[in-house]
Design an enzyme around this catalytic site. Structure first.
Site, mmCIF file in Angstrom:
data_model
loop_
_atom_site.group_PDB
_atom_site.id
_atom_site.type_symbol
_atom_site.label_atom_id
_atom_site.label_comp_id
_atom_site.label_asym_id
_atom_site.label_seq_id
_atom_site.Cartn_x
_atom_site.Cartn_y
_atom_site.Cartn_z
ATOM 1 N N ASP A 26 0.910 -1.046 -0.112
ATOM 2 C CA ASP A 26 0.040 0.127 -0.013
ATOM 3 C C ASP A 26 0.925 1.289 -0.008
ATOM 4 O O ASP A 26 2.220 1.337 0.846
ATOM 5 C CB ASP A 26 -0.843 0.142 1.303
ATOM 6 C CG ASP A 26 -2.082 -0.794 1.181
ATOM 7 O OD1 ASP A 26 -2.251 -1.561 -0.016
ATOM 8 O OD2 ASP A 26 -2.933 -0.801 2.044
ATOM 9 N N LYS A 83 -8.305 0.717 -4.881
ATOM 10 C CA LYS A 83 -9.477 -0.050 -4.577
ATOM 11 C C LYS A 83 -10.686 0.563 -5.067
ATOM 12 O O LYS A 83 -10.739 1.862 -5.015
ATOM 13 C CB LYS A 83 -9.383 0.049 -2.794
ATOM 14 C CG LYS A 83 -8.272 -0.964 -2.251
ATOM 15 C CD LYS A 83 -8.209 -0.669 -0.850
ATOM 16 C CE LYS A 83 -7.359 -1.470 -0.173
ATOM 17 N NZ LYS A 83 -6.986 -2.804 -0.202
ATOM 18 N N GLY A 155 -5.409 -2.964 8.683
ATOM 19 C CA GLY A 155 -5.047 -1.841 9.489
ATOM 20 C C GLY A 155 -4.936 -2.093 11.108
ATOM 21 O O GLY A 155 -4.826 -1.079 11.739
ATOM 22 N N ARG A 167 -6.273 -20.687 6.701
ATOM 23 C CA ARG A 167 -6.294 -21.713 7.448
ATOM 24 C C ARG A 167 -7.816 -22.459 7.003
ATOM 25 O O ARG A 167 -7.832 -23.561 6.492
ATOM 26 C CB ARG A 167 -6.264 -21.820 8.754
ATOM 27 C CG ARG A 167 -4.663 -21.899 9.119
ATOM 28 C CD ARG A 167 -4.630 -22.573 10.693
ATOM 29 N NE ARG A 167 -3.330 -22.605 11.184
ATOM 30 C CZ ARG A 167 -2.545 -23.490 10.903
ATOM 31 N NH1 ARG A 167 -2.784 -24.630 10.217
ATOM 32 N NH2 ARG A 167 -1.282 -23.494 11.357
ATOM 33 N N GLY A 216 -3.232 -7.516 8.077
ATOM 34 C CA GLY A 216 -2.729 -7.389 9.290
ATOM 35 C C GLY A 216 -1.093 -7.944 9.342
ATOM 36 O O GLY A 216 -0.473 -8.207 10.254
ATOM 37 N N GLY A 237 -0.290 -3.816 3.754
ATOM 38 C CA GLY A 237 -0.972 -2.500 3.946
ATOM 39 C C GLY A 237 -0.481 -1.501 4.583
ATOM 40 O O GLY A 237 0.585 -0.684 4.108
ATOM 41 N N SER A 238 -0.813 -1.434 6.004
ATOM 42 C CA SER A 238 -0.085 -0.350 6.808
ATOM 43 C C SER A 238 1.227 -0.539 7.260
ATOM 44 O O SER A 238 1.861 0.227 8.024
ATOM 45 C CB SER A 238 -1.316 -0.130 7.951
ATOM 46 O OG SER A 238 -2.468 0.055 7.585
#
Lengths: 296, 188
Positions: A26, A83, A155, A167, A216, A237-238
């Protein structure tokens, strides 16, 4: 030459095949995009705000301003994704007109339709969608998604939900592979997935399209964990630009995604990375704050 | 024949499946020691900047260049074609500089311009070969020692320089084994 066919299923899924074993990062500015490219990202996701900031800001999160996306497209030679809100097919038409390389119909943004996702077959540009289980993944593929990713919990810097979703998908595929023929229609009904795609998944022993991990991932170890669980590649992402040393962390996550099975390399690249992004315990998020609940 | 497939990033799994369907053995190569015993090498499609960076970081660039100069057969598809080239237009990125050609990256446009089409490739016989082009490069010029194998609207999309092969398209994404068989035969 014979007529060239654009926007075919082979061409759409083919780009995802080329991204495999790579990291999609990102970015919110051309400078960040250049850092990502130099660090070895295989693509970037152009955003106005990373998910952690979207989460903090609250309100309605929408497609980024085209100017932001175009500047990022100008800054790098690797593919640029962007997005759109779930169900917002006009935002998708706009991104296709801008020439972005992949569209993420994403739960990180506020959904525009609480019943229907975009008919992704109607576009030449390929789509990636999030999924928490096999049924959701196959519904999205049925709508035309050429690539799947786990939803995780964006996030948060907390990998637990991405692990749960990966999983789940893998366990469901293993179960499907062992089912006898006469149980397949009922299985398709139970997981609410298109029957033909259930058959194809059983035959392949994997999803019919590339499956990345997202939501995450914050460390090289997180990336390697998701790869060992069966991901084809990683979205961060973050996790990169909310950390203390983005370039170093980006390089380390790229190396860890390639050498996910080599603990010596993982140990080496995990050294001295500085502070990771601050994380969030999922249990502290209310139902409305959980982005993974968006989409159906 | 044991064929290495550079497995730093990209579509290496498909190449290994195709090699095995042709009766060769495939090995994923991520480190210099995994090159030992490999008789030929495929550099797959992916992102050439990402693969180039990882080749430097994990000390593969020089060993592969040396083996290529010593005559090891190497085939680069898409990103692999870019990495084999001596010249990359408007780019300073890492490369092997083994093939005397000038390539342009993303030369047909962005993803919305990616396409498939039937190609005429004489060494593969008279049946057309399905070319899958994904943000593909092409060669604008090739040197005197380079044979052009296929072109699209006059743009060079497949070329051979001795034991080195380059294709802008992705035979590993089709069900057609002829290009892999051609590479293996040329590598003997």
């Amino acid at each position: 030459m014979a007529a060239a066919e654009k926007g075919t299923w082979t061409v759409k899924t083919g780009l995802a095949e080329m991204l495999k074993g790579g990291v999609i990062m990102d970015v919110t500015t051309p400078e960040q995009a250049k850092i990502a490219e130099e660090a070895g990202a295989c693509a970037v996701m152009a955003l106005e705000r990373v998910p952690a900031d979207i989460r903090a800001a609250g309100g309605v999160a929408r497609m980024a301003d085209p100017t932001v996306i175009l500047r990022i497209m100008d800054a790098v030679t690797i593919p640029v994704m962007a997005k759109v809100r779930i169900g917002h097919f006009v935002e998708a038409q706009i991104l296709e007109a801008l020439g972005v390389d992949y569209i993420d119909e994403s739960e990180v943004l506020t959904p525009a339709d609480e019943e229907f996702h975009i008919n992704k077959h109607a576009f030449k540009v390929p789509f990636v969608c999030g999924a928490r289980n096999l049924g959701e993944a196959l519904r999205r593929i049925g709508e035309g998604a050429a690539m799947i990713r786990t939803k995780g919990e964006p996030g948060t810097g907390n990998v637990v939900e991405a692990v749960r979703h990966m999983r789940m998908v893998m366990a469901e595929i293993r179960r499907l592979v062992n089912l006898p023929e006469e149980e397949l229609m009922t299985y398709a009904k139970n997981i609410q997935a298109p029957y033909e795609l259930v058959l194809e998944t059983k035959k392949l022993g994997r999803l019919p399209v590339v499956n990345f991990a997202a939501g995450g991932i914050a460390t090289p170890a997180d990336a390697a964990l998701m790869m060992q669980l069966g991901a084809d590649g990683i979205f961060v992402g973050s996790g990169i630009f909310k950390s203390a040393d983005p370039m170093k962390r980006a390089r380390a996550i790229v190396a860890a995604t390639t050498h996910y099975n080599d603990p010596h390399v993982l140990a080496e690249v995990s050294k001295d990375l500085g502070e990771a992004m601050p994380g969030i315990d999922i249990a502290t998020l209310s139902q409305e704050q959980r982005m993974q609940e968006r989409g159906w | 024949m044991l064929v290495g497939v550079l497995a730093l990033q990209g579509a290496f799994r498909e190449h290994i499946e195709k090699l095995e369907a042709c009766g060769a053995r495939g090995r994923e190569v991520r480190k210099p020691r995994e090159l030992e015993g490999v008789e030929a090498l495929i550099i797959p499609g992916g992102e050439s900047t990402a693969i180039g960076r990882l080749m430097v970081e994990f000390s593969l660039l020089e060993p592969i260049r040396r083996r290529g100069e010593q005559g090891m057969p190497i085939w680069g598809t898409c990103a692999g074609m870019v990495l084999l080239a001596k010249d990359i237009i408007d780019s300073q990125q890492t490369r092997l500089s083994l093939m005397d050609m000038k390539v342009r990256r993303n030369a047909f446009g962005r993803q919305v311009d990616s396409f498939e089409t039937d190609l005429s490739i004489p060494p593969l016989g008279s049946e057309p070969f399905r070319g899958v082009f994904i943000r593909a490069p092409y060669a604008e010029e090739v040197g005197p020692g380079v044979e052009v194998l296929a072109a699209v609207d006059g743009k060079i999309v497949a070329a051979r320089q001795g034991k080195l092969l380059a294709t802008a398209f992705h035979p590993e994404l089709t069900g057609d084994l002829r290009f892999h068989q051609y590479f293996l035969k040329n590598a003997q």
